[in-house]
Scaffold this active site. Structure first.
Site, PDB file in Angstrom:
ATOM      1  CD  GLU A  33      -0.119   6.579   0.702  1.00 53.58           C
ATOM      2  OE1 GLU A  33      -1.096   6.205   1.386  1.00 53.58           O
ATOM      3  OE2 GLU A  33      -0.113   6.597  -0.529  1.00 53.58           O
ATOM      4  CE  LYS A  66       7.065  -4.578  -7.143  1.00 54.12           C
ATOM      5  NZ  LYS A  66       5.947  -4.728  -8.130  1.00 54.12           N
ATOM      6  CB  CYS A  84      -4.710   5.517  -0.382  1.00 56.54           C
ATOM      7  SG  CYS A  84      -3.745   6.983  -0.807  1.00 56.54           S
TER       8      CYS A  84
END
Length: 492
Positions: free
Chosen positions: A259, A185, A293
């Site tokens: 994550e 997705k 990130c």
């Protein structure tokens, strides 16, 4: 959003990749994909519903239980993965450009991470699975035990928008190598690029149902996480979403890899080399317009070098050339969406209201009225408990904080809910290593920060659960089975 389609567009993505075919959506929900640098619509994409997710999961379950993939040898899977990599390589240039248009990533970086890295990961995990013994025999008190590594099953992979191709492949490559089947997705913020995986999978001869792709929003993601036929979820995204996914996987006793976010620290010791630091600052703190990130947006500076480093970081931020990310001379592109730009500007406004000192940037750049651009922004004299030092901005906004000594630096680096990235800068690499070993974070660099595809990646604390990449990355997609037998298997 209801959209009238007036003419065909080669970038439109109006169908899903399910069971090896391009499938019509169960309901008509269409999203416009806007180019980050211009604000103009570049394509349309259908959004999947719970019914589309259900069809994709059932295709993956059928391929796992009744198809050949889970029963292939490691060598057979590796051969298909290498063909998959070759098919992606043939599409890499177009894919890189499309992602840059979607999320604002500078084209040179996109060519590496959306063009080259996905195929590199497929080849890495082809090598890993060929070298990994899937069965071993151990002596036991009653005879022998055959220890088997088997695929965990159907994997729901939920990928983010900031590095859409490579972060999807963080999940797809080890899952396929292990013999799992996958439902991907992608994020609706990068709605158009993911279907290249379907085209390349068909060309490579991946069996029907082994890889399925359904674009969707949070409702589609929730349907995938909760689907009774899914065995594992692999998610990259925000910590807030990760908490929800982790709670649901816990309720269902479902394996998950998360994550999540970060608020990483770059630690500049008093013997650090300023030229070395500046040469590595782009990767450490400004990579992908700081929509990363691992962005080291807390820069902790030895007090004796503080003003020198503040001035250097401010000048470095001012040196970026902002503009269309497809221009190779541009070093910083826009934020991915208007909503995200507004979020980043909100953090800047909040910091302006604090006691922090603005030394670079601070708002929208002049002359770039279209698109979602923000100036690289630097605040000095930030307190480690300020909002800017605690919350993930996910944009080019740096918080500069002084510290007294190595003990103080370690304490401040660890004074965070997150633990994903980091770096230590010192002329004495052994000293930097000593500091790095004490920082509670999943990855940390010594005088540079560059992700290594061959080593495990993941976070401590609120930055996630589990590890991706490296040989260790395949473990999350394997289950262990012990078969108790006679001693005859010891000599087999």
């Amino acid at each position: 959003m209801s959209v009238t389609v007036e003419r065909p567009n080669e970038l439109d993505r109006m169908r899903f990749f399910i069971n090896g075919e391009w499938a019509e959506p169960s309901a008509v929900r269409i999203q416009q994909q806007v180019e980050a640098a211009t604000g103009e619509v570049i394509g349309l994409a259908a959004l999947g519903s719970e019914a589309d997710i259900d069809a994709a999961v059932k295709a993956a379950r059928g391929a796992l239980d009744n198809g050949p993939w889970g029963r292939t040898t490691a060598g057979e899977r590796a051969a298909v993965l290498r063909k998959f990599a070759e098919a992606l390589d043939r599409r890499a240039a177009d894919t890189s450009q499309l992602v840059s248009r979607e999320n604002g990533m500078p084209i040179g970086l996109s060519q590496m991470l959306n063009g080259g890295a996905p195929s590199a990961l497929l080849r890495i995990y082809a090598d890993v699975i060929e070298a990994l013994p899937l069965e071993e025999v151990r002596p036991s008190q009653a005879g022998s035990t055959i220890v088997r590594r088997e695929p965990v099953g159907v994997v729901g992979a939920i990928a983010p928008w900031n590095f859409p191709q490579v972060l999807a492949m963080f999940k797809i490559a080890p899952a396929l190598a292990a013999g799992c089947t996958v439902v991907l997705k992608p994020s609706p913020e990068t709605a158009l690029d993911s279907y290249v995986f379907g085209e390349a999978a068909r060309e490579a001869g991946l069996p029907d149902g082994v890889l399925n792709i359904v674009l969707g929003d949070r409702d589609a993601g929730a349907a995938l996480v909760s689907h009774p036929l899914v065995d594992k979820i692999a998610f990259t995204g925000s910590t807030e979403a990760g908490r929800i996914i982790g709670a649901e996987c816990g309720r269902l006793i479902r394996r998950c890899t998360l994550e999540l976010g970060g608020k990483s620290a770059a630690v500049f010791l008093e013997d650090g080399n300023i030229e070395t630091f500046l040469s590595g600052l782009d990767n450490a703190s400004f990579l992908n317009n700081s929509q990363t990130c691992t962005t080291q947006s807390r820069i902790l500076i030895a007090r004796s070098r503080y003003e020198e480093v503040v001035d250097a970081v401010a000048s470095f931020a001012d040196s970026y050339k902002l503009g269309n990310p497809l221009d190779p001379s541009v070093t910083m592109g826009p934020m991915a969406t208007q909503g995200h730009l507004e979020r980043v500007l909100g953090h800047i406004d909040s910091a302006k209201s604090s006691n922090a000192r603005l030394v670079a940037g601070g708002g929208r750049p002049a002359g770039l009225d279209r698109g979602w651009f923000v100036q690289p922004t630097v605040f000095a004299d930030v307190e480690n408990n300020d909002r800017l030092a605690r919350e993930e901005v996910f944009g080019p906004v740096m918080a500069l904080i002084p510290f007294d000594d190595d003990e103080d630096a370690v304490r401040m680096a660890n004074d965070s809910n997150y633990g994903l990235g980091g770096s230590v800068w010192s002329a004495d690499e052994d000293r930097a290593l000593s500091v790095a070993r004490r920082v509670r974070t999943g990855t940390i660099g010594l005088n540079y920060y560059t992700l290594d595809l061959g080593a495990p990646f993941g976070g401590f604390k609120d930055s996630g659960i589990g590890r991706e990449l490296g040989p260790e990355g395949i473990n999350a997609y394997l289950e262990y089975k012990s078969i108790y037998g006679s001693s005859k298997y010891l000599s087999a």
